[in-house]
Design a protein around this motif. Structure first.
Motif, PDB file in Angstrom:
ATOM      1  N   PHE A   1     119.913  53.361  69.026  1.00 44.04           N
ATOM      2  CA  PHE A   1     120.869  54.472  68.929  1.00 44.04           C
ATOM      3  C   PHE A   1     121.258  54.967  70.327  1.00 44.04           C
ATOM      4  CE2 PHE A   1     121.977  58.975  68.353  1.00 44.04           C
ATOM      5  CZ  PHE A   1     122.874  58.902  67.292  1.00 44.04           C
ATOM      6  N   ILE A   2     120.272  55.082  71.200  1.00 46.01           N
ATOM      7  CA  ILE A   2     120.536  55.536  72.570  1.00 46.01           C
ATOM      8  C   ILE A   2     121.404  54.526  73.311  1.00 46.01           C
ATOM      9  CG2 ILE A   2     119.429  55.894  74.830  1.00 46.01           C
ATOM     10  CD1 ILE A   2     117.154  57.310  73.351  1.00 46.01           C
ATOM     11  N   GLU A   3     121.088  53.256  73.160  1.00 44.21           N
ATOM     12  CA  GLU A   3     121.882  52.212  73.824  1.00 44.21           C
ATOM     13  C   GLU A   3     123.311  52.190  73.290  1.00 44.21           C
ATOM     14  OE1 GLU A   3     121.253  50.267  76.263  1.00 44.21           O
ATOM     15  OE2 GLU A   3     119.084  50.193  76.511  1.00 44.21           O
ATOM     16  N   ARG A   4     123.441  52.266  71.984  1.00 47.76           N
ATOM     17  CA  ARG A   4     124.769  52.162  71.352  1.00 47.76           C
ATOM     18  C   ARG A   4     125.676  53.323  71.748  1.00 47.76           C
ATOM     19  NH1 ARG A   4     122.938  51.586  66.724  1.00 47.76           N
ATOM     20  NH2 ARG A   4     123.314  53.614  65.743  1.00 47.76           N
ATOM     21  N   ASN A   5     125.090  54.512  71.875  1.00 47.93           N
ATOM     22  CA  ASN A   5     125.881  55.705  72.192  1.00 47.93           C
ATOM     23  C   ASN A   5     125.829  56.081  73.674  1.00 47.93           C
ATOM     24  OD1 ASN A   5     126.848  56.918  69.451  1.00 47.93           O
ATOM     25  ND2 ASN A   5     124.730  56.312  69.076  1.00 47.93           N
ATOM     26  N   ARG A   6     125.152  55.242  74.474  1.00 51.60           N
ATOM     27  CA  ARG A   6     125.080  55.447  75.922  1.00 51.60           C
ATOM     28  C   ARG A   6     124.635  56.874  76.261  1.00 51.60           C
ATOM     29  NH1 ARG A   6     130.691  52.357  77.772  1.00 51.60           N
ATOM     30  NH2 ARG A   6     130.137  50.320  76.907  1.00 51.60           N
ATOM     31  N   LEU A   7     123.505  57.261  75.686  1.00 53.66           N
ATOM     32  CA  LEU A   7     123.029  58.629  75.846  1.00 53.66           C
ATOM     33  C   LEU A   7     122.277  58.861  77.150  1.00 53.66           C
ATOM     34  CD1 LEU A   7     121.802  59.517  72.227  1.00 53.66           C
ATOM     35  CD2 LEU A   7     124.083  59.746  73.239  1.00 53.66           C
ATOM     36  N   LEU A   8     121.734  57.802  77.744  1.00 55.34           N
ATOM     37  CA  LEU A   8     120.920  57.955  78.955  1.00 55.34           C
ATOM     38  C   LEU A   8     121.390  57.014  80.054  1.00 55.34           C
ATOM     39  CD1 LEU A   8     117.296  58.082  77.467  1.00 55.34           C
ATOM     40  CD2 LEU A   8     118.591  60.010  78.403  1.00 55.34           C
ATOM     41  N   GLU A   9     121.041  57.400  81.292  1.00 49.86           N
ATOM     42  CA  GLU A   9     121.215  56.527  82.445  1.00 49.86           C
ATOM     43  C   GLU A   9     119.906  56.495  83.218  1.00 49.86           C
ATOM     44  OE1 GLU A   9     124.469  57.785  84.836  1.00 49.86           O
ATOM     45  OE2 GLU A   9     125.914  57.759  83.167  1.00 49.86           O
ATOM     46  N   GLN A  10     119.697  55.442  83.937  1.00 53.98           N
ATOM     47  CA  GLN A  10     118.475  55.291  84.712  1.00 53.98           C
ATOM     48  C   GLN A  10     118.296  56.452  85.696  1.00 53.98           C
ATOM     49  OE1 GLN A  10     115.917  53.028  84.888  1.00 53.98           O
ATOM     50  NE2 GLN A  10     116.654  51.871  83.113  1.00 53.98           N
ATOM     51  N   GLY A  11     117.045  56.940  85.787  1.00 56.60           N
ATOM     52  CA  GLY A  11     116.683  57.912  86.805  1.00 56.60           C
ATOM     53  C   GLY A  11     117.096  59.348  86.528  1.00 56.60           C
ATOM     54  N   GLN A  12     117.527  59.670  85.319  1.00 58.99           N
ATOM     55  CA  GLN A  12     117.979  61.028  85.041  1.00 58.99           C
ATOM     56  C   GLN A  12     116.808  61.991  84.819  1.00 58.99           C
ATOM     57  OE1 GLN A  12     120.678  60.110  81.700  1.00 58.99           O
ATOM     58  NE2 GLN A  12     122.371  60.861  82.968  1.00 58.99           N
TER      59      GLN A  12
END
Length: 465
Positions: free
Chosen positions: A8-19
């Motif tokens: 779900f996180i990958e599909r909706n691009r909810l996170l980025e590295q290092g946040q």
């Protein structure tokens, strides 16, 4: 459950590295599962985690114990912790709010402050699929727009970053199973079982009946919410373009006006969304005091065969119609804009309400009607001037001994006060008033003709003819 949330996180691009992620944690199963989940992905994503907890002061010592519980878990899991206490009962009583609304208002400044202080890009919340189903059904029963049925958003802007809800595709049952699997022992809030609260009533009484009829209720409502979300996003973009084309914005979008005839050229679906977009502009996104009744009033106002009218709405908002123009404004701030423009032969001037004045030269016999002024060229000095009234304006007409103030003419003709400051007045270059448009014509144009006649035509917006 973790695999589903990862996807779900990958599909909706909810996170980025290092946040840096600020996780709202109450101590209940949803937020504790969320905190644990982020602990498991902290290293792969290179995240900095901060748990933020608010004691709302609703359950005495138990509320403080919840805060202490979260703090101790964070110490055990090596996660930074920030917490605060607010007095919801006192605030609720002072401002006559319900518990949920008062709690939301009081905790938001704390989360905003922490987002800024910790430079967090993400605020993570533990809303899940059952919360989504409850929200959609509550709104459906209470009455809502298609946009309201999109439910709880997966993500939205907040405090310079964004809010995310990674659990929206999982069920409460899956979250409880996750807690059990990972030996998480959350705190229990007994008020969550009290069905005097609307959400709890739907949670414990309504949704179980619906799930008994269809076990895939959450899945179906989620699909509906996403379909509606995509439709709404497109229609909202079209509604924004509608307003860009037809609306005039003044005073930081606190006065908004448009031509009725132009607005009515668009499909009703866009008109409806443009109406709600206007309310969002006026109330900075907080237009909860409005219902479908106000929407009905608006469309009745839009389609009725009236020249002037006014509606008094919540929060001091006025909806006003002057001929072919509708204006939304707050009563204390509204004053129609003045105007002045020169008119030569062959020119057309469009007035703020959508009506027009046009000038031409003719040799035809003088015509006399409400919307036409004819005047011999020898009696006027060009260019003509169309403008709004000024203090001390006076004029004379056939049969009048002397002159009268424009203000008194408006009163005699029963022109609404709100229409007087934008009413068109036609003068010649020297300031001599020739025509109080639609009301009185000056004796300056009543002499004999020399052959060349100046003709000025006033055309109202189509719906008011």
């Amino acid at each position: 459950m973790k695999t589903a949330v990862d996807a779900f996180i990958e599909r909706n691009r909810l996170l980025e590295q290092g946040q840096t992620v600020l996780i709202a944690v109450s101590g209940g199963p949803d937020s504790m599962a969320l905190l644990h989940y982020f602990k498991t992905i902290r290293e792969p994503w290179g995240l900095s985690l901060i748990a933020a907890s608010v004691d709302h002061g609703l359950r005495g010592a138990a509320s403080i114990e919840d805060l202490t519980f979260v703090k101790e878990i964070c110490k055990k899991w090596n996660i930074d912790f920030v917490g605060t206490s607010v007095d919801v009962p006192a605030y609720k009583k002072q401002y006559n709010l319900n518990t949920q609304e008062a709690a939301r208002i009081l905790r938001y400044p704390f989360f905003q402050e922490q987002m800024n202080k910790k430079r967090a890009a993400i605020r993570a919340l533990g809303h899940h699929g059952d919360d989504q189903a409850e929200t959609m059904m509550m709104r459906l029963v209470r009455g809502t727009t298609p946009g309201g049925l999109t439910g709880i958003p997966v993500t939205r802007d907040f405090a310079g970053g964004k809010i995310i809800r990674p659990f929206l595709e999982v069920t409460k049952e899956e979250i409880l199973a996750y807690c059990k699997e990972h030996h998480i022992h959350p705190r229990e809030d007994h008020s969550n079982k009290d069905t005097k609260y609307t959400r709890n009533y739907f949670r414990h009484k309504i949704l179980p009946l619906m799930k008994a009829e269809n076990p895939k209720l959450n899945e179906h409502l989620w699909k509906l919410s996403q379909d509606l979300k995509e439709d709404e996003e497109y229609l909202q973009q079209q509604a924004e373009q509608l307003l860009e084309k037809v609306a005039v914005f003044e005073k930081d979008k606190k006065n908004i006006s448009f031509s009725v005839s132009e607005f009515n050229t668009f499909p009703i679906a866009l008109q409806r969304r443009a109406f709600h977009l206007i309310l969002n502009y006026l109330y900075d996104g907080n237009s909860e005091d409005f219902s479908y009744i106000h929407e009905q009033q608006f469309f009745d106002f839009l389609t009725r065969d009236i020249a002037n009218g006014k509606l008094d709405w919540p929060g001091g908002l006025w909806l006003q119609r002057n001929y072919g123009k509708i204006t939304f404004h707050f009563n204390s701030s509204y004053k129609p804009a003045s105007y002045r423009s020169e008119l030569g032969i062959g020119d057309t001037y469009r007035l703020p309400d959508g009506s027009e004045l046009s000038v031409k030269l003719t040799t035809c016999t003088k015509k006399e009607d409400k919307y036409t002024l004819t005047c011999d060229m020898t009696h006027v000095e060009l260019p003509l001037i169309v403008r709004t009234r000024r203090p001390g304006d006076r004029m004379t007409w056939k049969g009048l001994n002397g002159s009268r103030k424009i203000k008194d003419i408006f009163i005699d003709q029963k022109v609404p006060k709100e229409a007087r400051d934008s009413w068109p007045i036609l003068t010649d270059r020297n300031g001599k008033i020739l025509w109080l448009v639609g009301l009185k014509k000056s004796t300056a144009c009543s002499g004999e003709t020399s052959g060349e006649v100046l003709e000025v035509n006033y055309s109202q917006p189509k719906e008011d003819r």
